[in-house]
Design a protein around this motif. Structure first.
Motif, PDB file in Angstrom:
ATOM      1  N   LEU A 119      -6.175  21.666 -24.125  1.00 27.42           N
ATOM      2  CA  LEU A 119      -4.752  21.617 -23.811  1.00 27.42           C
ATOM      3  C   LEU A 119      -4.480  22.618 -22.699  1.00 27.42           C
ATOM      4  CD1 LEU A 119      -1.822  20.771 -24.516  1.00 27.42           C
ATOM      5  CD2 LEU A 119      -1.836  22.559 -26.268  1.00 27.42           C
ATOM      6  N   TYR A 120      -3.839  22.141 -21.639  1.00 25.24           N
ATOM      7  CA  TYR A 120      -3.500  22.988 -20.499  1.00 25.24           C
ATOM      8  C   TYR A 120      -1.981  23.110 -20.405  1.00 25.24           C
ATOM      9  CZ  TYR A 120      -8.266  21.625 -19.277  1.00 25.24           C
ATOM     10  OH  TYR A 120      -9.614  21.378 -19.316  1.00 25.24           O
ATOM     11  N   MET A 121      -1.500  24.326 -20.270  1.00 27.49           N
ATOM     12  CA  MET A 121      -0.072  24.582 -20.124  1.00 27.49           C
ATOM     13  C   MET A 121       0.111  25.607 -19.021  1.00 27.49           C
ATOM     14  SD  MET A 121       0.859  24.889 -24.211  1.00 27.49           S
ATOM     15  CE  MET A 121       2.625  24.718 -23.998  1.00 27.49           C
ATOM     16  N   TRP A 122       1.197  25.484 -18.254  1.00 33.13           N
ATOM     17  CA  TRP A 122       1.411  26.429 -17.167  1.00 33.13           C
ATOM     18  C   TRP A 122       2.888  26.595 -16.862  1.00 33.13           C
ATOM     19  CZ3 TRP A 122      -1.047  21.741 -16.770  1.00 33.13           C
ATOM     20  CH2 TRP A 122      -0.352  20.722 -16.106  1.00 33.13           C
ATOM     21  N   ASN A 123       3.211  27.755 -16.298  1.00 27.77           N
ATOM     22  CA  ASN A 123       4.553  28.049 -15.819  1.00 27.77           C
ATOM     23  C   ASN A 123       4.768  27.280 -14.520  1.00 27.77           C
ATOM     24  OD1 ASN A 123       6.796  29.466 -14.460  1.00 27.77           O
ATOM     25  ND2 ASN A 123       6.540  31.016 -16.059  1.00 27.77           N
ATOM     26  N   LEU A 124       5.929  26.674 -14.368  1.00 31.83           N
ATOM     27  CA  LEU A 124       6.192  25.869 -13.171  1.00 31.83           C
ATOM     28  C   LEU A 124       6.389  26.727 -11.925  1.00 31.83           C
ATOM     29  CD1 LEU A 124       8.616  23.168 -14.640  1.00 31.83           C
ATOM     30  CD2 LEU A 124       6.170  22.959 -14.160  1.00 31.83           C
ATOM     31  N   ASN A 125       6.655  28.009 -12.108  1.00 31.68           N
ATOM     32  CA  ASN A 125       6.915  28.891 -10.964  1.00 31.68           C
ATOM     33  C   ASN A 125       5.625  29.446 -10.380  1.00 31.68           C
ATOM     34  OD1 ASN A 125       9.792  28.715 -11.208  1.00 31.68           O
ATOM     35  ND2 ASN A 125       9.643  30.075 -12.985  1.00 31.68           N
TER      36      ASN A 125
END
Length: 225
Positions: A119-125
Motif C-alpha cells: 500500500l502506497y500513500m503520499w501527501n499531495l504537496n
C-alpha cells in the motif's frame, strides 16, 4: 483509536479458499481472534495458531510502537470485527489501520516476508528542494531501520531529523515480530527503495506491506515525535 474508523486498506485472499459459518475453521478463527485480543495490547504484538488439519488458522496482530495498551486493544477489537465483515468467508485476510494491523491465513506464514500487497500513500504537496529532502528522508528511515531490526523485542523505531532552517522530517519504521532481524532488514530496505517511485519530493509518504511499514511526514504523527 476511534471505534468504527475506516481502515487504511484491507485484502481478502481469494486464492486461499473459503469456509462456511459455524464450520470448524470458523470456530478456530473466532478463537484465534479472541486470543490475539488478549495477547496484543500488553506488548503491542501477538501471534498464534488454533485448530488442526483443515481447521487450522494462523494469525498475528501488531500495534504501532507508540500506541497505548488501551488504544491497541480498541484497534485490534475493531480490526477483528471489521475484517470478519469485509472478508466473511475467506480463509486468509489482512487489514491495516493507522494504529494496528491484523492478518490471518490457513497456511503458516510466520517468519516469511509478506509482499503479496503493498500500500502506497503520499501527501499531495511537494517540497521546495526534492533532491536534498529525498536524501534526508532516506537517511532518516535507513538509520531508524537499523535501530528497529537490531532490537527484535520491538522491531520499531521513530525519530526525526532537521533540515535547513527550522523544518524537520519525522519518520517511523516497523516490522511484524515474527520476522528475524535479517528478514526485517530486507523488508524495510525494500520499502525504502520504493519511495522514489511513489513519493518523490512529497511532503509525506508511506509504504505498507504485510510484514513491515515505513512512514515519513513534515509534522509529528506519533505520540513520541
Amino acid at each position: 483509536m476511534v471505534i468504527g474508523a475506516d481502515p487504511l486498506y484491507h485484502l481478502c485472499y481469494n486464492d486461499s479458499g473459503n469456509f462456511t459459518r459455524y464450520s470448524p475453521y470458523d470456530q478456530s478463527l473466532n478463537k484465534l481472534l479472541g486470543d490475539l485480543y488478549y495477547k496484543t495490547p500488553s506488548n503491542g504484538f501477538g501471534m498464534g495458531s488454533v485448530g488442526q488439519y483443515q481447521a487450522q488458522t494462523f494469525g498475528l496482530s501488531m500495534c504501532r510502537g507508540d500506541v497505548s495498551s488501551k488504544d491497541c486493544m480498541d484497534c485490534v477489537v475493531n480490526a477483528s470485527a471489521e475484517i470478519r465483515k469485509r472478508c466473511p468467508n475467506n480463509k486468509a485476510a489482512t487489514i491495516w489501520y493507522d494504529e494496528c494491523q491484523l492478518k490471518y491465513s490457513n497456511t503458516d506464514f510466520f517468519g516469511q516476508i509478506d509482499n503479496r500487497v503493498k500500500l502506497y500513500m503520499w501527501n499531495l504537496n511537494n517540497v521546495s528542494d526534492p533532491t536534498s529532502f529525498n536524501l534526508a528522508t532516506k537517511n532518516l528511515l535507513s538509520n531508524l531501520s537499523v535501530t528497529a531490526y537490531t532490537d527484535p523485542k520491538l522491531m520499531y523505531a521513530a525519530g526525526d531529523t532537521e533540515l535547513k532552517g527550522s523544518q524537520k522530517i519525522y519518520g517511523l519504521v516497523q516490522c511484524t515480530r515474527d520476522l528475524s532481524p535479517d528478514e526485517c532488514k530486507i523488508c524495510l530496505e525494500s520499502a525504502i527503495s520504493e519511495l522514489p517511485s511513489c513519493c518523490d519530493g512529497k511532503q509525506g509518504g508511506r509504504v505498507i506491506s504485510g510484514s513491515c511499514n515505513i512512514r515519513y511526514e513534515i509534522y509529528p504523527f506519533t505520540s513520541v515525535s
